[in-house]
Design an enzyme around this catalytic site. Sequence first.
Site, PDB file in Angstrom:
ATOM      1  N   HIS A 137      -1.365  -3.171  -7.195  1.00 50.35           N
ATOM      2  CA  HIS A 137      -2.075  -2.781  -5.966  1.00 50.35           C
ATOM      3  C   HIS A 137      -3.586  -2.954  -6.134  1.00 50.35           C
ATOM      4  CE1 HIS A 137      -3.194   0.474  -2.851  1.00 50.35           C
ATOM      5  NE2 HIS A 137      -2.993  -0.668  -2.252  1.00 50.35           N
ATOM      6  N   ASN A 155      -3.931   5.817  -2.352  1.00 51.27           N
ATOM      7  CA  ASN A 155      -3.576   6.007  -0.931  1.00 51.27           C
ATOM      8  C   ASN A 155      -2.948   7.367  -0.658  1.00 51.27           C
ATOM      9  OD1 ASN A 155      -4.671   3.667  -0.003  1.00 51.27           O
ATOM     10  ND2 ASN A 155      -2.777   2.485  -0.168  1.00 51.27           N
ATOM     11  N   SER A 209       0.823  -1.216   0.000  1.00 52.24           N
ATOM     12  CA  SER A 209       0.000   0.000   0.000  1.00 52.24           C
ATOM     13  C   SER A 209       0.850   1.257   0.000  1.00 52.24           C
ATOM     14  CB  SER A 209      -0.856   0.060   1.269  1.00 52.24           C
ATOM     15  OG  SER A 209      -1.681  -1.047   1.382  1.00 52.24           O
ATOM     16  N   GLU A 215      -3.906  -0.729  -9.343  1.00 47.57           N
ATOM     17  CA  GLU A 215      -2.842   0.190  -9.761  1.00 47.57           C
ATOM     18  C   GLU A 215      -1.636  -0.651 -10.190  1.00 47.57           C
ATOM     19  OE1 GLU A 215      -3.456   4.167  -7.095  1.00 47.57           O
ATOM     20  OE2 GLU A 215      -2.833   2.409  -5.973  1.00 47.57           O
TER      21      GLU A 215
HETATM   22  N1  CAA Z   1     -17.925 -11.578  -4.796  1.00 51.16           N
HETATM   23  C1  CAA Z   1     -18.295 -10.917  -5.922  1.00 51.16           C
HETATM   24  N2  CAA Z   1     -19.128  -9.850  -5.932  1.00 51.16           N
HETATM   25  C2  CAA Z   1     -19.634  -9.461  -4.751  1.00 51.16           C
HETATM   26  C3  CAA Z   1     -19.309 -10.116  -3.545  1.00 51.16           C
HETATM   27  C4  CAA Z   1     -18.415 -11.217  -3.603  1.00 51.16           C
HETATM   28  N3  CAA Z   1     -18.021 -11.865  -2.505  1.00 51.16           N
HETATM   29  N4  CAA Z   1     -19.956  -9.502  -2.547  1.00 51.16           N
HETATM   30  C5  CAA Z   1     -20.646  -8.483  -3.080  1.00 51.16           C
HETATM   31  N5  CAA Z   1     -20.468  -8.464  -4.424  1.00 51.16           N
HETATM   32  C6  CAA Z   1     -21.016  -7.472  -5.367  1.00 51.16           C
HETATM   33  C7  CAA Z   1     -22.516  -7.290  -5.249  1.00 51.16           C
HETATM   34  O1  CAA Z   1     -23.198  -8.169  -6.099  1.00 51.16           O
HETATM   35  C8  CAA Z   1     -22.727  -5.851  -5.682  1.00 51.16           C
HETATM   36  O2  CAA Z   1     -22.633  -5.765  -7.095  1.00 51.16           O
HETATM   37  P1  CAA Z   1     -23.636  -4.815  -7.940  1.00 51.16           P
HETATM   38  O3  CAA Z   1     -23.262  -3.407  -7.556  1.00 51.16           O
HETATM   39  O4  CAA Z   1     -23.316  -5.149  -9.365  1.00 51.16           O
HETATM   40  O5  CAA Z   1     -25.004  -5.202  -7.493  1.00 51.16           O
HETATM   41  C9  CAA Z   1     -21.468  -5.147  -5.132  1.00 51.16           C
HETATM   42  O6  CAA Z   1     -20.458  -6.194  -5.019  1.00 51.16           O
HETATM   43  C10 CAA Z   1     -21.701  -4.497  -3.769  1.00 51.16           C
HETATM   44  O7  CAA Z   1     -22.117  -5.514  -2.864  1.00 51.16           O
HETATM   45  P2  CAA Z   1     -23.142  -5.322  -1.646  1.00 51.16           P
HETATM   46  O8  CAA Z   1     -24.386  -4.671  -2.156  1.00 51.16           O
HETATM   47  O9  CAA Z   1     -23.286  -6.579  -0.901  1.00 51.16           O
HETATM   48  O10 CAA Z   1     -22.327  -4.432  -0.694  1.00 51.16           O
HETATM   49  P3  CAA Z   1     -22.493  -2.945  -0.278  1.00 51.16           P
HETATM   50  O11 CAA Z   1     -23.360  -2.179  -1.193  1.00 51.16           O
HETATM   51  O12 CAA Z   1     -22.763  -2.991   1.173  1.00 51.16           O
HETATM   52  O13 CAA Z   1     -20.978  -2.444  -0.557  1.00 51.16           O
HETATM   53  C11 CAA Z   1     -18.655  -2.353  -0.409  1.00 51.16           C
HETATM   54  C12 CAA Z   1     -19.920  -3.071   0.046  1.00 51.16           C
HETATM   55  C13 CAA Z   1     -18.380  -2.633  -1.888  1.00 51.16           C
HETATM   56  C14 CAA Z   1     -17.501  -2.899   0.424  1.00 51.16           C
HETATM   57  C15 CAA Z   1     -18.857  -0.805  -0.210  1.00 51.16           C
HETATM   58  O14 CAA Z   1     -19.236  -0.542   1.116  1.00 51.16           O
HETATM   59  C16 CAA Z   1     -17.622  -0.016  -0.535  1.00 51.16           C
HETATM   60  O15 CAA Z   1     -17.308   0.234  -1.703  1.00 51.16           O
HETATM   61  N6  CAA Z   1     -16.866   0.400   0.524  1.00 51.16           N
HETATM   62  C17 CAA Z   1     -15.648   1.156   0.349  1.00 51.16           C
HETATM   63  C18 CAA Z   1     -14.520   0.191   0.058  1.00 51.16           C
HETATM   64  C19 CAA Z   1     -13.225   0.910  -0.170  1.00 51.16           C
HETATM   65  O16 CAA Z   1     -13.101   2.130  -0.144  1.00 51.16           O
HETATM   66  N7  CAA Z   1     -12.166   0.105  -0.400  1.00 51.16           N
HETATM   67  C20 CAA Z   1     -10.845   0.600  -0.565  1.00 51.16           C
HETATM   68  C21 CAA Z   1     -10.111   0.473   0.732  1.00 51.16           C
HETATM   69  S1  CAA Z   1      -8.481   1.156   0.632  1.00 51.16           S
HETATM   70  C22 CAA Z   1      -7.593  -0.029  -0.105  1.00 51.16           C
HETATM   71  O17 CAA Z   1      -8.052  -1.102  -0.411  1.00 51.16           O
HETATM   72  C23 CAA Z   1      -6.154   0.305  -0.424  1.00 51.16           C
HETATM   73  C24 CAA Z   1      -5.154   0.155   0.644  1.00 51.16           C
HETATM   74  O18 CAA Z   1      -3.993  -0.028   0.269  1.00 51.16           O
HETATM   75  C25 CAA Z   1      -5.462   0.290   2.086  1.00 51.16           C
HETATM   76  P1  NAD Z   2      -3.638  -9.162   6.837  1.00 53.35           P
HETATM   77  O1  NAD Z   2      -3.275  -8.749   8.213  1.00 53.35           O
HETATM   78  O2  NAD Z   2      -5.039  -9.573   6.556  1.00 53.35           O
HETATM   79  O3  NAD Z   2      -2.691 -10.356   6.365  1.00 53.35           O
HETATM   80  C1  NAD Z   2      -1.305 -10.294   6.585  1.00 53.35           C
HETATM   81  C2  NAD Z   2      -0.642 -11.505   5.960  1.00 53.35           C
HETATM   82  O4  NAD Z   2       0.770 -11.426   6.229  1.00 53.35           O
HETATM   83  C3  NAD Z   2      -1.121 -12.841   6.509  1.00 53.35           C
HETATM   84  O5  NAD Z   2      -1.206 -13.736   5.411  1.00 53.35           O
HETATM   85  C4  NAD Z   2       0.020 -13.252   7.447  1.00 53.35           C
HETATM   86  O6  NAD Z   2       0.156 -14.639   7.604  1.00 53.35           O
HETATM   87  C5  NAD Z   2       1.211 -12.688   6.700  1.00 53.35           C
HETATM   88  N1  NAD Z   2       2.376 -12.477   7.575  1.00 53.35           N
HETATM   89  C6  NAD Z   2       2.419 -11.761   8.735  1.00 53.35           C
HETATM   90  N2  NAD Z   2       3.667 -11.820   9.265  1.00 53.35           N
HETATM   91  C7  NAD Z   2       4.404 -12.584   8.408  1.00 53.35           C
HETATM   92  C8  NAD Z   2       5.762 -13.007   8.409  1.00 53.35           C
HETATM   93  N3  NAD Z   2       6.623 -12.637   9.379  1.00 53.35           N
HETATM   94  N4  NAD Z   2       6.190 -13.787   7.368  1.00 53.35           N
HETATM   95  C9  NAD Z   2       5.329 -14.129   6.385  1.00 53.35           C
HETATM   96  N5  NAD Z   2       4.045 -13.760   6.327  1.00 53.35           N
HETATM   97  C10 NAD Z   2       3.586 -12.995   7.332  1.00 53.35           C
HETATM   98  O7  NAD Z   2      -3.187  -7.963   5.885  1.00 53.35           O
HETATM   99  P2  NAD Z   2      -3.781  -7.494   4.483  1.00 53.35           P
HETATM  100  O8  NAD Z   2      -4.795  -6.449   4.743  1.00 53.35           O
HETATM  101  O9  NAD Z   2      -4.103  -8.682   3.656  1.00 53.35           O
HETATM  102  O10 NAD Z   2      -2.505  -6.726   3.884  1.00 53.35           O
HETATM  103  C11 NAD Z   2      -1.506  -7.413   3.141  1.00 53.35           C
HETATM  104  C12 NAD Z   2      -0.793  -6.441   2.229  1.00 53.35           C
HETATM  105  O11 NAD Z   2      -1.753  -5.837   1.341  1.00 53.35           O
HETATM  106  C13 NAD Z   2      -0.101  -5.271   2.954  1.00 53.35           C
HETATM  107  O12 NAD Z   2       1.050  -4.941   2.229  1.00 53.35           O
HETATM  108  C14 NAD Z   2      -1.145  -4.159   2.856  1.00 53.35           C
HETATM  109  O13 NAD Z   2      -0.581  -2.883   2.969  1.00 53.35           O
HETATM  110  C15 NAD Z   2      -1.700  -4.409   1.466  1.00 53.35           C
HETATM  111  N6  NAD Z   2      -3.048  -3.884   1.204  1.00 53.35           N
HETATM  112  C16 NAD Z   2      -4.000  -3.905   2.188  1.00 53.35           C
HETATM  113  C17 NAD Z   2      -5.278  -3.420   1.901  1.00 53.35           C
HETATM  114  C18 NAD Z   2      -6.367  -3.429   2.936  1.00 53.35           C
HETATM  115  O14 NAD Z   2      -7.385  -2.760   2.742  1.00 53.35           O
HETATM  116  N7  NAD Z   2      -6.236  -4.163   4.043  1.00 53.35           N
HETATM  117  C19 NAD Z   2      -5.586  -2.946   0.615  1.00 53.35           C
HETATM  118  C20 NAD Z   2      -4.584  -2.961  -0.379  1.00 53.35           C
HETATM  119  C21 NAD Z   2      -3.307  -3.418  -0.061  1.00 53.35           C
END
Ligand code: CAA
Ligand code: NAD
Length: 295
Positions: A141, A191, A120, A153
């Site tokens: 990503h 991000n 991330s 990404e």
């Molecule tokens: N497999 C396949 N499709 C699925 C599914 C599954 N397990 N579960 C749900 N779906 C589909 C549904 O059919 C629905 O599709 P349609 O729009 O075509 O009808 C869609 O996915 C949405 O499903 P739900 O109606 O059950 O869910 P919801 O409306 O409550 O939405 C959510 C759930 C998609 C998670 C929504 O709340 C959302 O978009 N949240 C924000 C998520 C977000 O911002 N994610 C990014 C996080 S940051 C990140 O990931 C990066 C990082 O590095 C940290």
């Molecule tokens: P998670 O906590 O659900 O899973 C972590 C994983 O790392 C597990 O499979 C665990 O067994 C493994 N792990 C931990 N310590 C370890 C070690 N010492 N050696 C080997 N494996 C080890 O985390 P996550 O949310 O799946 O995140 C995984 C990666 O994906 C991170 O780089 C995170 O930044 C990235 N990511 C997370 C999100 C999110 O929304 N959570 C979205 C995009 C990218």
Amino acid sequence: MSDIKRVGVLGGGLMGSGIAQVSAASGYTTTVREVSDELCARSRAAIAKSFDKAIEKGKATATDKDAALSRLAFTTSLADLASADIVIEAVVEDLGVKSEMFRELDELCGAETIFASNTSSLTIAEIAAATGRADRFVGMHFFNPVPVMKLVEVVRAIKTSETTVERALAFVASLGKEPIRARDNSGFVVNLLLVPYMIDAIRALESGVASIQDIDKGMMLGAGYPMGPFTLLDFVGLDTTYKIAEIMYDEYREQRYAPPPLLKRMVIAGMYGKKSGLGFYDYSKNPPVPNDIGV
Ligand code: CAA
Ligand code: NAD
């Protein structure tokens, strides 16, 4: 058309399980590497459960589920990923852990194998530096929840070859995802903008602007977000968010990425969000209720 046939996934947590599900559902022979048999079983169960939800929503059939599960294998041995055409890493957000795994795999995998990281916030160049194949190393990503979120990404780092980027783009398209190209800057596109927003919500809570529920409600009903920032923080994982913020703060030395003290205290207390059952909300209750964290 993707030339990839066998996919290796490092880590079967939130993201690794989602990536493996989408890969197997798209026809790839997929092997997930976890650190214990128990975690392998947990990842398999999470994938089966997510397929059940997809079936319930009419996005897949029971036959699709069975076919995908038959393409999925779980292992605790890195050597079982030796024949993969692409290895996608989704382990904990820690440079040392990621680098060590790729260092070992570099010796085991063939010369054509692409290495991809789902990091991330780390830069791809610094993870790739652990290998002798920086030209075949790319950022890939995905977003949480992987089966639902369309975006991936694709990140070209300083030494990544254009051929590798094109192979990665073709593979991402074959998963039914929409790729965008991003530069190898910490946080890439999404991000870079999303992390300060999530952190700002915690700062707003710390300074008493409103309650957890009202801040969430405000951003959902007032700005059209599908989830409020605290629900999203719990969904991403507070442990993961804390590590991401630390890494981005260290990279840019800008206050906007600095993890707020409350986030640190919650992580120390084991409140990791939805995956641990307690974060800004308490998931032992149905529906979840705000956690009483004394702010
Ligand atoms: N497999 C396949 N499709 C699925 C599914 C599954 N397990 N579960 C749900 N779906 C589909 C549904 O059919 C629905 O599709 P349609 O729009 O075509 O009808 C869609 O996915 C949405 O499903 P739900 O109606 O059950 O869910 P919801 O409306 O409550 O939405 C959510 C759930 C998609 C998670 C929504 O709340 C959302 O978009 N949240 C924000 C998520 C977000 O911002 N994610 C990014 C996080 S940051 C990140 O990931 C990066 C990082 O590095 C940290
Ligand atoms: P998670 O906590 O659900 O899973 C972590 C994983 O790392 C597990 O499979 C665990 O067994 C493994 N792990 C931990 N310590 C370890 C070690 N010492 N050696 C080997 N494996 C080890 O985390 P996550 O949310 O799946 O995140 C995984 C990666 O994906 C991170 O780089 C995170 O930044 C990235 N990511 C997370 C999100 C999110 O929304 N959570 C979205 C995009 C990218």
